[in-house]
Enzyme design. Structure first.
Site, PDB file in Angstrom:
ATOM      1  N   LYS A 304       0.819  -1.217   0.000  1.00  0.00           N
ATOM      2  CA  LYS A 304       0.000   0.000   0.000  1.00  0.00           C
ATOM      3  C   LYS A 304       0.856   1.272   0.000  1.00  0.00           C
ATOM      4  CE  LYS A 304      -4.079  -1.923   2.281  1.00  0.00           C
ATOM      5  NZ  LYS A 304      -5.083  -1.760   3.320  1.00  0.00           N
ATOM      6  N   ASP A 344     -10.507   2.111   1.864  1.00  0.00           N
ATOM      7  CA  ASP A 344     -10.727   1.687   3.252  1.00  0.00           C
ATOM      8  C   ASP A 344     -11.375   2.837   4.022  1.00  0.00           C
ATOM      9  OD1 ASP A 344      -9.708  -0.894   3.078  1.00  0.00           O
ATOM     10  OD2 ASP A 344      -7.653  -0.219   3.391  1.00  0.00           O
ATOM     11  N   TYR A 459     -12.805  -9.746  10.401  1.00  0.00           N
ATOM     12  CA  TYR A 459     -13.889 -10.334   9.587  1.00  0.00           C
ATOM     13  C   TYR A 459     -13.895 -11.846   9.690  1.00  0.00           C
ATOM     14  CZ  TYR A 459      -9.623 -10.315   7.004  1.00  0.00           C
ATOM     15  OH  TYR A 459      -8.302 -10.434   6.690  1.00  0.00           O
TER      16      TYR A 459
END
Ligand code: NAP
Length: 519
Positions: A304, A344, A459
């Site tokens: 990223k 995000d 998650y």
């Protein structure tokens, strides 16, 4: 008219009986069957299916150990058996390029040359790595056997090797008589995009545990997840770049969404080695291959920050959200090059807004606790600050928490002070509660203020202990799967300029996603 790329199933067992396996492969959509005679124990069954009426064209392969096969006899014995099998007239016969140069192999080739069947596949395998330009190998193969189909295979270290193999298919004459594949998980793109690039075939395995080469997808995965039947020469390509990305859920949700929206595209896992130099080299290779038509990328750990620097170095635009987070998780192809986003941030805010059925700005001046100070925490803090929340960061490692708080001008408190802190919003951005430690929670039960909104970026599992405890206290909750879908939905809209089919994306995630990280 050129034939489309065949979907070949490779069989390496004699149990259940080969004839049954071939029937099942045909039923599953296979168009050709490879019989890996070096793996199949019962040779009589091979002879039987070659003598019987054929449901599908058959390819006979007797792979030697030097090229990744299981044949343990002598080379002379191997060529003798191959010649005998060639007499049974399989539709195709595999012969290694290296064997072709040896005298005994020429006997088998002679048998092939006397008739039109079997058609020869001249193969070359590097089971360790990939040469810088495998086109040179393929050219030698074509020169040695101009009438044969060439099969050039390497072991992929990362997605760059998959792209290199695709180049083999575009070198010179049409790819119809060529196979070029990269083995291993990192080579998946070469197996899926074989159809876009017009290869003779790609290989799949009937079941997850019946692969005859590393990285073979199952026939079901190839057709259901990777849209095999829908891929065309002009399909656009999307993917997730990171290390590792093999178990990413992003291909599931993006391919399902593109199918639902009728978009001619495919989304692939693109594992790229962790260094910035590898990311740069991947982008250079992908950009140089215009036929790839790479339109968009999800970017995940550890690339990223590399993506942000890569864009900055080229003076490509980067959104404010991505600049603020110091991380790009989405690359969008533009006429001028690329631009970077961080969904995000917007995904988290969209999730929050959907939860309360009001714009996220309704939380202006609310007090929020962010637990954690890693990459996800940065995006959440950026989002909360953007809508005017009063944010306090709690992190186990105080200095890291202070650094994040300092970047965004918010408060920082000791990790021990996080219980009963009276915030309106609590967001867990640590990995506490993640599978397999599903009974752990970063907060004690009953430590939430009434009417508190509790979000968990974890998650896996979908309903964490933190969320279950919060619901028991009457709090509204937002889970990591919802946030993941929301950010993926933002990516979809950025790439395809239309709203994302969020329900379809949600349904694409297996009900029990406990074995898979989100991206
Ligand atoms: P990261 O950069 O490695 O940060 C991990 C954070 O968790 C750090 O703040 C770390 O604290 C804290 N932490 C780890 N173990 C802890 C413990 N036992 N007690 C207290 N704090 C602990 O990771 P990340 O990329 O931000 O990911 C964080 C979470 O987000 C993960 O659970 C991941 O599954 C989830 N995630 C969700 C999505 C989504 O879309 N929903 C996407 C990506 C990731 P220290 O600084 O003290 O080490």
């Amino acid at each position: 008219m050129s034939e489309s790329t065949r979907l070949a199933v490779s069989l390496g067992r004699s149990e259940p009986p080969l004839a049954e396996q071939i029937a099942a492969a045909a039923h599953a959509g296979a168009q050709l069957v490879e019989l890996r005679v070096d793996l199949i124990e019962d040779l009589a069954q091979v002879e039987e299916v070659l003598r019987a009426a054929r449901r599908l064209p058959l390819l006979v392969t007797l792979r030697c150990a030097a090229e990744g096969g299981a044949w343990r006899g002598t080379e002379r014995e191997r060529i003798t058996l191959l010649t005998a099998l060639a007499d049974l007239e399989p539709d195709f016969l595999d012969l290694e390029f290296k064997s072709l140069r040896d005298a005994p192999a020429l006997a088998a080739l002679g048998a092939v040359r006397r008739r039109n069947r079997p058609r020869l596949i001249v193969s070359w395998h590097d089971t360790i790595g990939c040469p810088p330009d495998p086109r040179e190998i393929a050219r030698l193969q074509r020169a040695a056997a101009p009438a044969a189909i060439t099969k050039t295979v390497c072991a992929a270290r990362d997605a760059r090797d998959a792209l290199r193999m695709l180049r083999v298919l575009r070198d010179g004459a049409p790819a119809g008589g060529r196979i070029a594949l990269a083995m291993g998980a990192a080579g998946l793109a070469s197996r899926v995009l074989a159809r876009k690039f017009g290869a003779f075939l790609t290989f799949a395995s009937p079941m997850p545990d019946t692969q005859t080469a590393p990285g073979q997808p199952t026939i079901d995965e190839l057709r259901r997840v990777y849209r095999w039947d829908e891929i065309t020469p002009i399909s656009s390509v999307f993917g997730v770049v990171g290390w590792p990305v093999e178990h990413s859920l992003s291909p599931l949700v993006h391919n399902a969404a593109m199918r639902d929206a009728g978009i001619d595209g495919v989304y692939l896992p693109l594992p790229v080695l962790p260094e910035k130099a590898s990311f740069d080299a991947f982008m250079k290779l992908a950009e140089s291959e215009s036929a790839l038509d790479l339109r968009g990328l999800s970017v995940t750990i550890p690339h990223k920050m590399h993506a942000l620097t890569w864009l900055d170095e080229r003076r490509f635009p980067v959104s404010d959200d991505a600049q603020r987070c110091g991380a790009v998780n989405t690359l969008i192809r533009t006429k001028q090059g690329w631009r970077g986003e961080n969904t995000d941030v917007s995904g988290f805010l969209t999730g929050l807004s959907t939860l309360v059925d009001a714009p996220a700005e309704a939380f202006r001046e609310s007090s929020a606790a962010v637990l954690g100070a890693g990459g996800v925490a940065a995006a959440v803090v950026a989002g909360l600050r953007k809508i005017g929340c009063d944010v306090t960061v709690y992190n186990r490692t105080r200095e890291r928490g202070a650094a994040l708080a300092g970047r965004f001008g918010c408060g920082c408190a000791p990790w021990a002070d996080r219980q009963n802190a009276g915030h309106d919003i609590v967001v867990n951005c640590t990995s506490v509660g993640m599978w397999p430690a599903v009974d752990a929670s970063p907060l004690d039960p009953f430590s939430f203020k009434a009417e508190c909104i509790v979000c968990d970026t974890v998650y896996r599992p979908a309903r964490t202990k933190l969320l279950r405890d919060a619901e028991a206290c009457g709090c509204r909750t937002l889970g990591g799967v919802e946030m993941f879908i929301a950010q993926a939905g933002e990516q979809f809209s950025l790439w395809h300029a239309r709203p994302a089919p969020l329900a379809v994306m949600r349904a694409a995630i297996p009900p029990d996603n406990s074995d898979a990280p989100a991206r």
